[in-house]
Write an enzyme that holds these catalytic residues in place. Structure first.
Site, mmCIF file in Angstrom:
data_model
loop_
_atom_site.group_PDB
_atom_site.id
_atom_site.type_symbol
_atom_site.label_atom_id
_atom_site.label_comp_id
_atom_site.label_asym_id
_atom_site.label_seq_id
_atom_site.Cartn_x
_atom_site.Cartn_y
_atom_site.Cartn_z
ATOM 1 N N GLY A 107 0.816 -1.209 0.000
ATOM 2 C CA GLY A 107 0.000 0.000 0.000
ATOM 3 C C GLY A 107 0.848 1.257 0.000
ATOM 4 N N ALA A 108 0.215 2.390 0.365
ATOM 5 C CA ALA A 108 0.866 3.705 0.256
ATOM 6 C C ALA A 108 1.417 3.869 -1.148
ATOM 7 C CB ALA A 108 1.944 3.879 1.324
ATOM 8 N N LEU A 109 0.571 3.640 -2.133
ATOM 9 C CA LEU A 109 0.997 3.529 -3.519
ATOM 10 C C LEU A 109 1.433 4.878 -4.087
ATOM 11 C CD1 LEU A 109 -1.815 1.148 -4.809
ATOM 12 C CD2 LEU A 109 0.413 0.538 -3.835
ATOM 13 N N GLY A 120 5.911 4.763 -8.503
ATOM 14 C CA GLY A 120 6.658 3.524 -8.697
ATOM 15 C C GLY A 120 5.731 2.331 -8.832
ATOM 16 N N HIS A 121 4.680 2.299 -8.015
ATOM 17 C CA HIS A 121 3.691 1.228 -8.134
ATOM 18 C C HIS A 121 2.906 1.360 -9.437
ATOM 19 C CE1 HIS A 121 4.272 1.537 -3.671
ATOM 20 N NE2 HIS A 121 4.349 0.225 -3.803
ATOM 21 N N GLN A 154 7.989 -8.689 7.927
ATOM 22 C CA GLN A 154 9.072 -7.903 7.331
ATOM 23 C C GLN A 154 9.611 -6.834 8.266
ATOM 24 O OE1 GLN A 154 6.762 -8.053 3.105
ATOM 25 N NE2 GLN A 154 8.262 -6.422 3.298
ATOM 26 N N LYS A 188 14.056 -1.022 -7.561
ATOM 27 C CA LYS A 188 14.492 -0.176 -6.446
ATOM 28 C C LYS A 188 14.872 -1.036 -5.242
ATOM 29 C CE LYS A 188 12.678 1.866 -3.204
ATOM 30 N NZ LYS A 188 12.826 1.808 -1.713
ATOM 31 N N LEU A 202 11.678 6.852 -5.984
ATOM 32 C CA LEU A 202 10.394 6.895 -5.303
ATOM 33 C C LEU A 202 10.307 5.782 -4.263
ATOM 34 C CD1 LEU A 202 7.878 7.644 -8.184
ATOM 35 C CD2 LEU A 202 8.479 9.130 -6.281
ATOM 36 N N SER A 203 9.788 6.132 -3.086
ATOM 37 C CA SER A 203 9.637 5.180 -1.993
ATOM 38 C C SER A 203 8.511 5.662 -1.094
ATOM 39 C CB SER A 203 10.933 5.072 -1.181
ATOM 40 O OG SER A 203 10.724 4.355 0.022
#
Length: 282
Positions: free
Chosen positions: A35-37, A40-41, A65, A154, A189-190
């Protein structure tokens, strides 16, 4: 129209419907996310749409994770906005399960271990992280049954480990690598970028600048590393954890030919990673 499903039973029903509607030879692509798209997604969704007849995205913040509970809790969650983005990019199905759907018996007693590579690069800073990644990806593959799965370059170490897992364990899925998407100033992008203050955001640009300097230096490994280190030496507010040159499979760097230059650093309290392909010469 994007359909949101929450349970394994709903996912199985939708997956069967897709097979019936599209035919036995149709391909299904999976884009696993937490999520938090962002853009990059979007690139992953667009690549999947170009290569498959149907696209499924998963949105699941995987507790395996995270080594710190605080990091798990502060990971951004914005499902409504994520669904809107999926809709715009032609994702047919979003599976956003609760933790009990993915781990019905609580903490797992059997999991996928990532091997020696998991102890290198990101490994010392994130113990157990890649075991968690490979375990949840295995679960996602089993639930969605995709023909292709899309991952960004990435998170390069993650990508290589997933490719190795598929080769070693043999799930019937093709892993597709999608190039890193960058801001106009080069920053990769992250989802973590939103945690940077304006001044930290400006400082973070040094990471991609250093990688670009190493890539453009040409010549042997020593020249590539020297060029990148020279740029990093000008950094303020950036605590570099590692800068390493490896081969494309993350083994020792070759004397000549394709290689990968990788960096990790803390900018304020935010830890960032990036990498770039390099061609080594003499």
């Amino acid at each position: 129209m994007t359909r949101l499903v929450r349970t394994r039973a709903e996912l199985a029903a939708v997956r069967a419907r897709l097979a019936a509607e599209l035919g036995p030879d149709a391909t299904v692509g999976l884009v696993p996310t937490m999520g938090a798209l962002h853009a990059g997604h979007q690139a992953l969704f667009d690549a999947a749409r170009a290569g498959c007849d149907a696209v499924v995205a998963s949105i699941f913040v995987n507790p395996m994770q995270f080594s710190q509970a605080a990091d798990l809790e502060r990971y951004p969650r914005r499902l409504e906005a994520d669904l809107a983005l999926c809709e715009r990019h032609g994702v047919q199905v979003v599976w956003a399960p609760e933790i009990t759907e993915v781990y019905p018996d609580g903490p797992v007693r059997v999991w996928v271990t990532a091997g020696e590579l998991a102890d290198q690069l990101e490994g010392p800073n994130r113990p157990g992280h890649f075991d968690g990644v490979l375990t949840v990806v295995t679960k996602l593959f089993a639930a969605v049954r995709p023909d292709l799965a899309y991952f960004g370059e990435k998170d390069y170490q993650q990508l290589i480990l997933i490719q190795q897992m598929v080769r070693d364990l043999g799930p019937a899925v093709q892993v597709v690598a999608v190039p890193t998407v960058r801001e106009p100033d080069g920053l990769a992008l992250s989802s973590r970028n939103v945690l940077l203050s304006p001044s930290e955001r400006a400082d973070a640009r040094i990471l991609s600048a250093a990688l670009a300097a190493g890539r453009d230096a040409g010549g042997p490994a020593s020249a590539v590393l020297a060029a990148a280190c020279q740029v990093l030496g000008t950094a303020e507010g950036v605590d570099v954890e590692y800068l390493e040159l490896r081969d494309p499979e993350l083994g020792p760097a070759p004397v000549t030919g394709p290689a990968r230059l990788l960096v990790a650093a803390r900018v304020g309290s935010v830890r960032l990673i990036d990498n770039v392909a390099v061609e080594l010469g003499r």
